[in-house]
Scaffold this active site. Structure first.
Site, short mmCIF file in Angstrom:
data_model
loop_
_atom_site.label_atom_id
_atom_site.label_comp_id
_atom_site.label_asym_id
_atom_site.label_seq_id
_atom_site.Cartn_x
_atom_site.Cartn_y
_atom_site.Cartn_z
N ARG A 6 0.82 -1.23 0.00
CA ARG A 6 0.00 0.00 0.00
C ARG A 6 0.85 1.27 0.00
NH1 ARG A 6 -3.16 -3.64 -0.79
NH2 ARG A 6 -5.30 -3.78 -0.02
N SER A 25 -10.96 -0.84 2.21
CA SER A 25 -10.33 -0.97 3.53
C SER A 25 -10.02 0.42 4.05
CB SER A 25 -9.02 -1.74 3.42
OG SER A 25 -9.24 -3.04 2.96
N GLU A 55 -5.90 4.19 5.51
CA GLU A 55 -5.36 3.92 4.18
C GLU A 55 -5.63 5.07 3.21
OE1 GLU A 55 -7.10 1.24 1.19
OE2 GLU A 55 -5.69 -0.20 1.98
N1 EPU Z 1 -11.36 -10.61 9.76
C1 EPU Z 1 -12.14 -10.67 10.89
N2 EPU Z 1 -13.21 -9.81 10.99
C2 EPU Z 1 -13.51 -8.92 10.01
C3 EPU Z 1 -12.70 -8.83 8.86
C4 EPU Z 1 -11.61 -9.69 8.76
O1 EPU Z 1 -11.89 -11.46 11.80
O2 EPU Z 1 -14.49 -8.20 10.17
C5 EPU Z 1 -10.24 -11.55 9.62
C6 EPU Z 1 -10.56 -12.59 8.53
O3 EPU Z 1 -11.26 -13.66 9.06
C7 EPU Z 1 -9.20 -12.99 8.05
C8 EPU Z 1 -8.38 -11.71 8.21
O4 EPU Z 1 -9.08 -10.89 9.12
O5 EPU Z 1 -8.63 -13.97 8.86
C9 EPU Z 1 -8.13 -10.99 6.88
O6 EPU Z 1 -9.39 -10.67 6.29
P1 EPU Z 1 -9.58 -10.61 4.69
O7 EPU Z 1 -9.03 -11.82 4.05
O8 EPU Z 1 -11.00 -10.26 4.43
O9 EPU Z 1 -8.63 -9.44 4.22
P2 EPU Z 1 -8.21 -8.05 4.88
O10 EPU Z 1 -6.84 -8.20 5.44
O11 EPU Z 1 -9.28 -7.58 5.79
C10 EPU Z 1 -7.00 -7.21 2.71
C11 EPU Z 1 -6.97 -5.95 1.90
C12 EPU Z 1 -8.21 -5.87 1.01
C13 EPU Z 1 -8.21 -7.08 0.09
C14 EPU Z 1 -8.21 -8.35 0.95
C15 EPU Z 1 -8.09 -9.60 0.12
C16 EPU Z 1 -5.76 -4.30 3.18
C17 EPU Z 1 -5.83 -3.07 4.05
N3 EPU Z 1 -6.91 -4.80 2.78
O12 EPU Z 1 -8.13 -7.13 3.59
O13 EPU Z 1 -8.07 -4.68 0.22
O14 EPU Z 1 -9.32 -7.07 -0.78
O15 EPU Z 1 -7.08 -8.34 1.85
O16 EPU Z 1 -6.79 -9.71 -0.36
O17 EPU Z 1 -4.65 -4.75 2.90
C18 EPU Z 1 -8.68 -2.38 0.04
O18 EPU Z 1 -7.48 -2.12 0.13
O19 EPU Z 1 -9.54 -1.48 -0.10
C19 EPU Z 1 -9.11 -3.77 0.13
C20 EPU Z 1 -10.40 -4.11 0.14
#
Ligand code: EPU
Length: 342
Positions: free
Chosen positions: A165, A234, A330
């Site tokens: 990012r 995000s 972000e």
């Molecule tokens: N989780 C929770 N509760 C929640 C959300 C997430 O416990 O409400 C846990 C999930 O269960 C999982 C972990 O957190 O174990 C990660 O969640 P997820 O795979 O949904 O991805 P994220 O880390 O929340 C990142 C990116 C997203 C991208 C996804 C998929 C960032 C800041 N965000 O989200 O990017 O789509 O991975 O690769 O790096 C964006 O930047 O706008 C964006 C949507």
């Protein structure tokens, strides 16, 4: 000939749907428009703010700046060999449409990045990433106007300093204005399926088209459509902590999701941290964290930037209290005079 608009409402042009009036607004369709608009801003002694898809910015109610709305179009294959293709894309092209087009053309690499809102020119700025892929991996070079050297230049992938990012463009927002991006895409199928349960979702039908469809399906199931629930994706970056800090946390929270980085540091899931402090689905006034993905902040009812700030600082405080981690927003936060603080 520039079409300059005065006191222009940007509400429909930022996905958080914040009411924001710009002193000047100019649509940029060509590189010549860009030079002319920069000259105009200089003459008016006003700051310049570059607006792309508006999906990663927080705007104040009045923006005393000259907003340049980048609408440079065009997709052109400029070179190819047996294995790769170089494609030049105007900064104003819609990102998701370009991903769909690349898959249709049988150019591979970007399928994991389907349905990310915004435009092509913004993709390198925060090095958009999802499902195990970051766009920087597929960028050959970026064409920009350098506002210090006052010339158009190209920056190679290495010069772009892509990180999670982050990039040279995010670090020098007042210096570089992106006009086009050149992608190096693969002609042979290579699927990246190692993120979460993506491989399970794709199943036996291991085609780029199916991968793209699954990514779209997963995103739709978790992430709100900005048209229905205004948001900027995000809202916080996933924090990266030292191995030592991680080990201390892991002792208390053994189920904490975590991803070890190449340098030994550990990336944590901000969504999980927010969820743990009870903010998933919780609102403060008109602004809350989305019920299906706690990392997404939603403007439920015409909130302004102050109300957005009140909610996100409350989230930051609660996470800091429980985990001793300060979540970093972000999106880029603008002040009345643009990026005056940089
Ligand atoms: N989780 C929770 N509760 C929640 C959300 C997430 O416990 O409400 C846990 C999930 O269960 C999982 C972990 O957190 O174990 C990660 O969640 P997820 O795979 O949904 O991805 P994220 O880390 O929340 C990142 C990116 C997203 C991208 C996804 C998929 C960032 C800041 N965000 O989200 O990017 O789509 O991975 O690769 O790096 C964006 O930047 O706008 C964006 C949507």
């Amino acid at each position: 000939m520039l079409n300059i608009k005065y006191d222009f409402q940007l509400k429909g042009l930022n996905t958080l749907n914040l009411s924001a009036v710009a002193a000047y607004f100019i649509e940029i369709n060509t590189q010549t428009d860009l030079i002319d608009a920069l000259q105009f801003a200089k003459k008016e002694s006003t700051e310049v703010v570059v607006l792309s898809g508006g999906s990663n910015m927080l705007l104040p109610e009045y923006l005393n700046a000259c907003v340049l709305y980048i609408n440079i179009q065009g997709i052109q294959c400029i070179e190819e060999d047996e294995t790769d293709v170089l494609v030049q894309v105007g900064a104003g092209q819609n990102w998701h449409d370009f991903v769909l087009y690349s898959t249709q053309q049988e150019w591979y690499g970007l399928q994991n990045l389907a349905l990310i809102p915004g435009k092509v020119g913004a993709a390198p700025v925060q090095n958009i990433g999802a499902y195990g892929v970051e766009v920087g991996e597929f960028i050959s070079y970026v064409s920009v106007y350098d506002c210090i050297e006052k010339e158009f230049v190209t920056l190679s992938r290495n010069e772009c300093h892509f990180e999670y990012r982050n990039s040279i463009f995010k670090q020098n927002q007042k210096r570089y204005i992106i006009v086009s991006v050149v992608f190096k895409l693969k002609k042979n199928v290579e699927l990246k399926l190692d993120y979460g349960d993506l491989a399970t979702a794709v199943g036996d039908n291991k085609t780029p088209m199916n991968l793209q469809e699954q990514v779209i399906r997963i995103r739709r199931s978790k992430l709100p459509d900005p048209k229905e629930y205004p948001n900027v994706g995000s809202f916080f970056k996933n924090p990266i902590v030292s191995h030592q800090q991680f080990m201390q946390m892991h002792e208390h929270f053994p189920n904490m999701p975590h991803y070890t980085q190449a340098d030994g540091r550990v990336k944590l899931a901000a969504g999980w941290l927010i969820d743990q402090v009870g903010w998933k689905g919780k609102h403060l006034g008109k602004v809350g964290m989305f019920a299906k993905q706690a990392l997404v902040l939603v403007n439920y009812a015409d909130a302004n930037l102050e109300e957005v700030k009140a909610t996100y600082t409350a989230v930051q405080n609660d996470v800091q209290q429980k985990f001793n981690i300060l979540l970093e927003p972000e999106p880029i936060i603008f002040e009345e005079n643009g990026l005056g603080h940089l």
